[in-house]
Scaffold this motif. Structure first.
Motif, PDB file in Angstrom:
ATOM      1  N   LYS A  66       8.780  84.630  -4.313  1.00  0.00           N
ATOM      2  CA  LYS A  66       9.032  86.078  -4.321  1.00  0.00           C
ATOM      3  C   LYS A  66       8.875  86.650  -2.907  1.00  0.00           C
ATOM      4  N   SER A  69      11.855  85.804  -0.947  1.00  0.00           N
ATOM      5  CA  SER A  69      13.078  86.495  -1.403  1.00  0.00           C
ATOM      6  C   SER A  69      13.199  87.850  -0.692  1.00  0.00           C
ATOM      7  N   HIS A  70      12.070  88.420  -0.296  1.00  0.00           N
ATOM      8  CA  HIS A  70      12.127  89.680   0.461  1.00  0.00           C
ATOM      9  C   HIS A  70      12.857  89.484   1.788  1.00  0.00           C
ATOM     10  N   LEU A  71      12.817  88.243   2.279  1.00  0.00           N
ATOM     11  CA  LEU A  71      13.487  87.939   3.543  1.00  0.00           C
ATOM     12  C   LEU A  71      14.919  87.475   3.298  1.00  0.00           C
ATOM     13  N   GLY A  72      15.322  87.420   2.033  1.00  0.00           N
ATOM     14  CA  GLY A  72      16.654  86.928   1.723  1.00  0.00           C
ATOM     15  C   GLY A  72      16.729  85.416   1.751  1.00  0.00           C
ATOM     16  N   TYR A  74      16.182  82.130  -0.252  1.00  0.00           N
ATOM     17  CA  TYR A  74      16.018  81.642  -1.614  1.00  0.00           C
ATOM     18  C   TYR A  74      16.007  80.129  -1.687  1.00  0.00           C
TER      19      TYR A  74
ATOM     20  N   GLY B 243      20.182  84.566   9.602  1.00  0.00           N
ATOM     21  CA  GLY B 243      20.912  84.850   8.366  1.00  0.00           C
ATOM     22  C   GLY B 243      20.087  85.310   7.180  1.00  0.00           C
ATOM     23  N   GLY B 244      20.647  86.254   6.445  1.00  0.00           N
ATOM     24  CA  GLY B 244      20.117  86.501   5.096  1.00  0.00           C
ATOM     25  C   GLY B 244      19.260  87.724   4.917  1.00  0.00           C
ATOM     26  N   LEU B 245      18.614  88.201   5.984  1.00  0.00           N
ATOM     27  CA  LEU B 245      17.570  89.198   5.752  1.00  0.00           C
ATOM     28  C   LEU B 245      18.094  90.460   5.072  1.00  0.00           C
ATOM     29  N   VAL B 246      19.276  90.915   5.470  1.00  0.00           N
ATOM     30  CA  VAL B 246      19.718  92.196   4.908  1.00  0.00           C
ATOM     31  C   VAL B 246      20.904  92.046   3.961  1.00  0.00           C
ATOM     32  N   THR B 247      20.934  90.935   3.231  1.00  0.00           N
ATOM     33  CA  THR B 247      21.972  90.800   2.204  1.00  0.00           C
ATOM     34  C   THR B 247      21.643  91.760   1.076  1.00  0.00           C
ATOM     35  N   ASP B 249      21.202  91.110  -1.910  1.00  0.00           N
ATOM     36  CA  ASP B 249      20.120  90.507  -2.700  1.00  0.00           C
ATOM     37  C   ASP B 249      18.761  90.964  -2.175  1.00  0.00           C
ATOM     38  N   THR B 250      18.634  90.910  -0.838  1.00  0.00           N
ATOM     39  CA  THR B 250      17.345  91.284  -0.269  1.00  0.00           C
ATOM     40  C   THR B 250      17.032  92.736  -0.578  1.00  0.00           C
ATOM     41  N   ALA B 253      15.638  92.959  -3.720  1.00  0.00           N
ATOM     42  CA  ALA B 253      14.291  92.392  -3.839  1.00  0.00           C
ATOM     43  C   ALA B 253      13.260  93.358  -3.286  1.00  0.00           C
ATOM     44  N   ILE B 254      13.636  94.111  -2.257  1.00  0.00           N
ATOM     45  CA  ILE B 254      12.668  95.007  -1.645  1.00  0.00           C
ATOM     46  C   ILE B 254      12.209  96.058  -2.647  1.00  0.00           C
TER      47      ILE B 254
END
Lengths: 256, 256
Positions: A66, A69-72, A74, B243-247, B249-250, B253-254
Motif C-alpha cells: 500500500k 502504491s502511493h508512489l505508483g 505496484y 516513472g509512475g508517480l503521478v499516474t 492510479d497513484t 491511491a493518495i
C-alpha cells in the motif's frame, strides 16, 4: 491529507504539486524501504518481491504494497519490484536527489557524536556547519569542521544554503536556537533537546528525545512484569496503584 | 490491544494484569505529559487544565483528555488535573517508580554521548554498565564507569539486574549484540544502529535512526519546495520524476 483529481489532471504542468501528499506514516517508512533496497542492490539483486522487501524493512507486506502504491509502484506479478527503479522513486520523493546542507547547533557530547555520525553523509546529507553559543568552543575542529559562534548563523546559512537545522543544545537554549534557525531561513528542524519547540507554520520539527524512548520501553517492561506476576503480586501491584487506574470507567476506556 | 471485562473484575487479585493495554500512541505521549507536569510542579502549579497541559506537551487537548482517560484520570470540571496525582499515575504506568538499570553496548562517539547524557538519570534510568567488543577500549572510564568487554555481559546483567539494553554499535554488529542482550535476560532494547533487529516474542525494540529522521524532514523540504514552485518548475519537477508517480492510479491511491 487526501487529494482528489481527475485522472490526467497531473499532466497539466503546474496545475498540481509535483509530489503527492503522502500519509505521514508512509513517509516515515520510505527511508526503511530505501535502506533495505540499497542493501539488496549491494548484494546484486535486480528485483525483489514485496514479501522479501517487507521482511528486509521489518514491516508486513500488505502495508509495504500500500505504501508503494502511493508512489505508483505496484511491482510485476511473479517478478516483484525493480530495485533500481524503486530506489530512484523513493529518493526522488524524499528529495534525496540533491544533497541537503545541515547546520548542527550545540557541540556538547551529543553534538560531537552527531557531527561524527557518518550515517548522515552516506544517506544524502552534508553537515555544512557547526555552531555553539560558548565562545570558548569557537574554532574547535570536529570531524574536519571548525565550530562557529551562533551569531554567524544567518550569514553561513545563506552561504551554505542550509535548509535543515539540528538542535543538540540543553533544553533551556533550544527555543531561542530554533528561532535563530527559522530567522536564518531554516524550515526543517531536528530537535534533540527534551522540550517542545514552538515554530511558525511551514516549519517542520522532528523530535528525538532519548529518555522518552527509554520511558516507552520502561512501560513495556512494567507491563510484561505485571502480566507474568503471580496472583498475589498482581494484587499487590493493583493496590500499589495511585487512585483510579482500574475503575470500571478505565476498563471501558481501554480499547477505544 | 483492547480488553473486555466486567466492571469490577479487576478487583479480583491476579485475575487481570495490573496494567491496562494502552494504545501504543498513548504510551508514546505519556512521557511528554510527564515532562510537562514536572515543569508545572517545579513552577509551583498544583492543578492544570487539559488545555494548559496539552499546550505544554504539544498535543491537542481532546487527544490529551482521551489519553488520560485510559489512566482513569478525568480531571475536575473547573479545576483541571491534580498535578502531583497525575505525575504519580503516569510514573506508575510507565514503571518509573523503580529506577531501571540500563546496559549500553558500543562506546564510539554516539556511545560516549549516550553514556554522558544526564537526561537518563534525571528521568528514571541508571546506566549501570558500558560494554564494547574492542579489547583496546576495555577499562576506559566514561562518565565514571569503566568500559567492560562484551563477554562480561551475562554476569554483569545478572548482578545489576539489567532489563534494558542500548545498542550504539555499527550496524553489522547490532544483531549479534541484540542476541547477546536477549541471552543475558534483557527484554527491552533501544537500537541506534541503522538496521532491523530480529528478536524473540516478548522482547521489545525501539529504534532511533538519526539519518531516517533527517530523510523524513527532507521529504517535507522537498514537498514545500514543490508546492511553492512556479508552474514551469512544477512541470519540470513532474517530468524529472522516475516513472509512475503521478499516474491516475497513484492519484486514486493518495488519500486512502
Amino acid at each position: 491529507m487526501s487529494q482528489h483529481r481527475h485522472p490526467g489532471a497531473s499532466d497539466r504542468a503546474g496545475a498540481v504539486p509535483a509530489l503527492p501528499d503522502l500519509p505521514e506514516a508512509t513517509v516515515a517508512r520510505l527511508p526503511e524501504y530505501l535502506r533495505a533496497l540499497h542493501n539488496l542492490a549491494d548484494a546484486g539483486h535486480e528485483t525483489v518481491s514485496s514479501e522479501g522487501l517487507a521482511g528486509a524493512a521489518g514491516v508486513n507486506s500488505a502495508k509495504l504494497r500500500k505504501d508503494l502504491s502511493h508512489l505508483g509502484s505496484y511491482g510485476t506479478r511473479g517478478v516483484g519490484y525493480d530495485v533500481a527503479l524503486l530506489v530512484d522513486q523513493i529518493e526522488f520523493v524524499l528529495g534525496l536527489t540533491q544533497r541537503r546542507a545541515v547546520a548542527l547547533v550545540g557541540v556538547g557530547n551529543l553534538g560531537h557524536a552527531l557531527a561524527g555520525y557518518d550515517g548522515f553523509a552516506s544517506r544524502g546529507f552534508r553537515i555544512a556547519a557547526l555552531f555553539d553559543a560558548d565562545a570558548s568552543r569557537v574554532g574547535e575542529m570536529i570531524s574536519g569542521l571548525a565550530v562557529r559562534h551562533i551569531d554567524e548563523l544567518p550569514r553561513v546559512a545563506a552561504e551554505e544554503a542550509i535548509s535543515i537545522g539540528v538542535i543538540a543544545t540543553p533544553a533551556p537554549a533550544a527555543q531561542a536556537v530554533a528561532e535563530q534557525l527559522v530567522a536564518a531561513g531554516v524550515t526543517s528542524i531536528l530537535n534533540f533537546a527534551p522540550c517542545v519547540l514552538s515554530v511558525p507554520d511551514g516549519v517542520d520539527v522532528r523530535k528525538v528525545d532519548l529518555a522518552i524512548e527509554l520511558q516507552i520501553l520502561s512501560f513495556h517492561e512494567h507491563r510484561k512484569a505485571s502480566l507474568t506476576a503471580l496472583p498475589a503480586a498482581g494484587g499487590s501491584a493493583l493496590t500499589a496503584l495511585p487512585g483510579g487506574l482500574v475503575t470500571p470507567d478505565t476498563q471501558e476506556a481501554i480499547g477505544t
